[in-house]
Design an enzyme around this catalytic site. Structure first.
Site, PDB file in Angstrom:
ATOM      1  N   CYS A  80     -15.917  -4.046  -7.909  1.00  0.00           N
ATOM      2  CA  CYS A  80     -16.442  -2.913  -8.676  1.00  0.00           C
ATOM      3  C   CYS A  80     -15.933  -2.953 -10.116  1.00  0.00           C
ATOM      4  CB  CYS A  80     -16.094  -1.589  -7.996  1.00  0.00           C
ATOM      5  SG  CYS A  80     -14.344  -1.337  -7.764  1.00  0.00           S
TER       6      CYS A  80
ATOM      7  N   ASP B 136      -4.928  -0.226   4.307  1.00  0.00           N
ATOM      8  CA  ASP B 136      -4.853   0.381   2.977  1.00  0.00           C
ATOM      9  C   ASP B 136      -3.384   0.704   2.699  1.00  0.00           C
ATOM     10  OD1 ASP B 136      -7.234   1.805   1.070  1.00  0.00           O
ATOM     11  OD2 ASP B 136      -5.192   2.566   0.741  1.00  0.00           O
ATOM     12  N   SER B 137      -3.027   0.737   1.400  1.00  0.00           N
ATOM     13  CA  SER B 137      -1.633   1.050   1.072  1.00  0.00           C
ATOM     14  C   SER B 137      -1.433   2.541   0.813  1.00  0.00           C
ATOM     15  CB  SER B 137      -1.197   0.235  -0.152  1.00  0.00           C
ATOM     16  OG  SER B 137      -2.079   0.479  -1.219  1.00  0.00           O
TER      17      SER B 137
ATOM     18  N   ASP C 148     -13.177  -4.710  -0.038  1.00  0.00           N
ATOM     19  CA  ASP C 148     -13.692  -3.841  -1.108  1.00  0.00           C
ATOM     20  C   ASP C 148     -12.524  -3.289  -1.938  1.00  0.00           C
ATOM     21  OD1 ASP C 148     -15.303  -2.186  -2.671  1.00  0.00           O
ATOM     22  OD2 ASP C 148     -15.256  -0.553  -1.198  1.00  0.00           O
TER      23      ASP C 148
HETATM   24  N1  SAH Z   1     -13.824   0.558   0.772  1.00  0.00           N
HETATM   25  C1  SAH Z   1     -13.511   1.929   0.468  1.00  0.00           C
HETATM   26  C2  SAH Z   1     -13.147   2.130  -0.974  1.00  0.00           C
HETATM   27  C3  SAH Z   1     -11.997   1.264  -1.465  1.00  0.00           C
HETATM   28  S1  SAH Z   1     -11.174   1.912  -2.838  1.00  0.00           S
HETATM   29  C4  SAH Z   1     -14.686   2.818   0.907  1.00  0.00           C
HETATM   30  O1  SAH Z   1     -15.787   2.317   1.135  1.00  0.00           O
HETATM   31  O2  SAH Z   1     -14.507   4.027   1.005  1.00  0.00           O
HETATM   32  C5  SAH Z   1      -9.784   0.898  -2.944  1.00  0.00           C
HETATM   33  C6  SAH Z   1      -8.693   1.220  -1.943  1.00  0.00           C
HETATM   34  O3  SAH Z   1      -7.737   0.179  -2.041  1.00  0.00           O
HETATM   35  C7  SAH Z   1      -7.919   2.498  -2.195  1.00  0.00           C
HETATM   36  O4  SAH Z   1      -7.955   3.285  -1.032  1.00  0.00           O
HETATM   37  C8  SAH Z   1      -6.479   2.058  -2.485  1.00  0.00           C
HETATM   38  O5  SAH Z   1      -5.513   2.914  -1.883  1.00  0.00           O
HETATM   39  C9  SAH Z   1      -6.429   0.716  -1.847  1.00  0.00           C
HETATM   40  N2  SAH Z   1      -5.527  -0.279  -2.420  1.00  0.00           N
HETATM   41  C10 SAH Z   1      -5.367  -0.625  -3.714  1.00  0.00           C
HETATM   42  N3  SAH Z   1      -4.536  -1.682  -3.831  1.00  0.00           N
HETATM   43  C11 SAH Z   1      -4.165  -2.016  -2.560  1.00  0.00           C
HETATM   44  C12 SAH Z   1      -3.331  -3.038  -2.015  1.00  0.00           C
HETATM   45  N4  SAH Z   1      -2.744  -3.931  -2.794  1.00  0.00           N
HETATM   46  N5  SAH Z   1      -3.195  -3.084  -0.676  1.00  0.00           N
HETATM   47  C13 SAH Z   1      -3.807  -2.170   0.121  1.00  0.00           C
HETATM   48  N6  SAH Z   1      -4.624  -1.209  -0.340  1.00  0.00           N
HETATM   49  C14 SAH Z   1      -4.793  -1.123  -1.666  1.00  0.00           C
END
Ligand code: SAH
Length: 368
Positions: A311, A221-222, A271
């Protein structure tokens, strides 16, 4: 709408036909594209008694469908519970009431009182995201959103797993409750498998996988804050949390380097956040979904799994499946759809308002 009267400052709407006959009552959001969200069609007023009644019905639905050892769930789901513009998530003893239209914000006092009465939470946090949405500001960071300060990390259970909702700084209302069914499925097939969890947020998929006996689970995650929470959650579940299992990176870049290194994973979860927030974004979003899926597919071992999700409400199930098909052609890997799984039954969708069904999840099995 042919014409309208009144300034809508009380948040209430009446819809009448050309002859002045009352058709429906609801909540009015003058600056929104959807100016009225309708609550009753039989002349019944939209008031505290109605809010209490609708919340109580929503509560009974959850009594029927929730799994045991689950204290975190969506208790009121907007149109799906005949409460348009109102979301209520429960996390153990705490509740987050999100008002997603300016009209619902205008009725905040009664909605808040009804939520307290029906659900009796120890603590109630209110997020007002409606006016921000109307003004086209990012709803995830509501201008004037209130109640966040009283947040903090709230513990709750999902199928016996210990999670925290970060009410103060977290995304959404603090946790992604809509992925409970997919977490269960991952847990059921994870034994002995190595899992890569992309866009992990607080790593809930990894915890489900490890609880199901996965040999390893890596979160990407970023957001450093999300990964810090992921470590805490692993510890709370008595699971190991080695540093190399938490990767603070852009998923697209991370996937490219993993693909170049020839990595193979038994199960990959993808996701991402909603790539399309408005109609004009759909083409660009489709390219994003295709890229990320192509890269993720190339990492799945033969006979392995990819859970891929979208989503974005604007990318419908049909389009999403076509994107996934295009990605598999480009990746040169064959996959079968073994299951489709969106949000669970605590996220009911009104048949009158199918737009409420935003989460698509495809369980893809790579050909051996
Ligand atoms: N799968 C998670 C929810 C994902 S929400 C669960 O079940 O709880 C989307 C996530 O993607 C967020 O935490 C956001 O910080 C991250 N995100 C968004 N763009 C990103 C990118 N380019 N690289 C890495 N993480 C990213």
């Amino acid at each position: 709408m042919a014409s309208s009267e009144g300034d809508g400052s009380d948040g209430l709407a009446e819809v009448v036909d050309a002859g002045g006959r009352l058709l429906a009552r609801g909540i009015h959001s003058p600056d929104s594209q959807i100016v009225a969200r309708l609550w009753t069609f039989d002349g019944r007023p939209v008031d505290s008694a109605l809010f209490r009644e609708r919340f109580a019905a929503a509560r009974r639905l959850r009594d029927d469908v929730l799994p045991p050892e689950t204290t975190g769930y969506r208790a009121v789901n907007s149109e799906g519970d005949l409460c348009p513009g109102v979301l209520l998530d429960l996390y153990g003893d705490a509740a987050v009431l999100e008002l997603t239209t300016s009209g619902a914000e205008a009725r905040r006092a009664e909605l808040e009182a009804a939520a307290r009465e029906v659900f009796a939470p120890g603590r109630l946090v209110v997020r007002e995201t409606g006016s921000a949405r109307d003004r086209k500001l990012s709803p995830s960071r509501p201008a004037g959103g209130e109640g966040r300060g009283e947040g903090g990390k709230v513990p709750f259970l999902e199928n016996g797993m210990r999670f925290f909702a970060d009410l103060a700084a977290g995304q959404k209302t603090g946790f992604f409750l809509d992925q409970r069914e997919n977490r269960s499925r991952l847990r059921a097939l994870a034994r002995g498998r190595k899992v890569l969890n992309l866009f992990s947020y607080s790593g809930a998929f990894s915890i489900a996988a490890l609880a199901g006996g996965a040999s390893r689970a890596v979160d990407v995650d970023s957001s450093a804050a999300a990964l810090a929470l992921a470590r805490e959650q692993r510890a709370a579940n008595g699971l190991p949390a080695p540093d190399e299992d938490f990767v603070d990176a852009d998923v697209f870049e991370d996937l490219r380097s993993r693909a170049a290194a020839g990595e193979r994973w038994d199960a990959v979860v993808c996701d991402p956040p909603a790539f399309a927030k408005k109609r004009a974004d759909v083409d660009r979003a489709a390219r994003g979904y295709k890229d990320v899926n192509r890269l993720a597919m190339s990492l799945v071992a033969p006979g392995g799994w990819l859970l891929t999700c979208s989503c974005s409400g604007l990318v419908d199930a049909d389009l999403f499946q076509k994107i996934v098909f295009a990605a598999s052609l480009d990746a040169g890997t064959g996959f079968s759809i073994a299951a489709r799984q969106g949000a669970g039954p605590d996220h009911p969708v009104s048949v009158d308002c199918p737009e409420g069904e935003y989460l698509k999840g495809l369980w893809l099995r790579r050909s051996p």
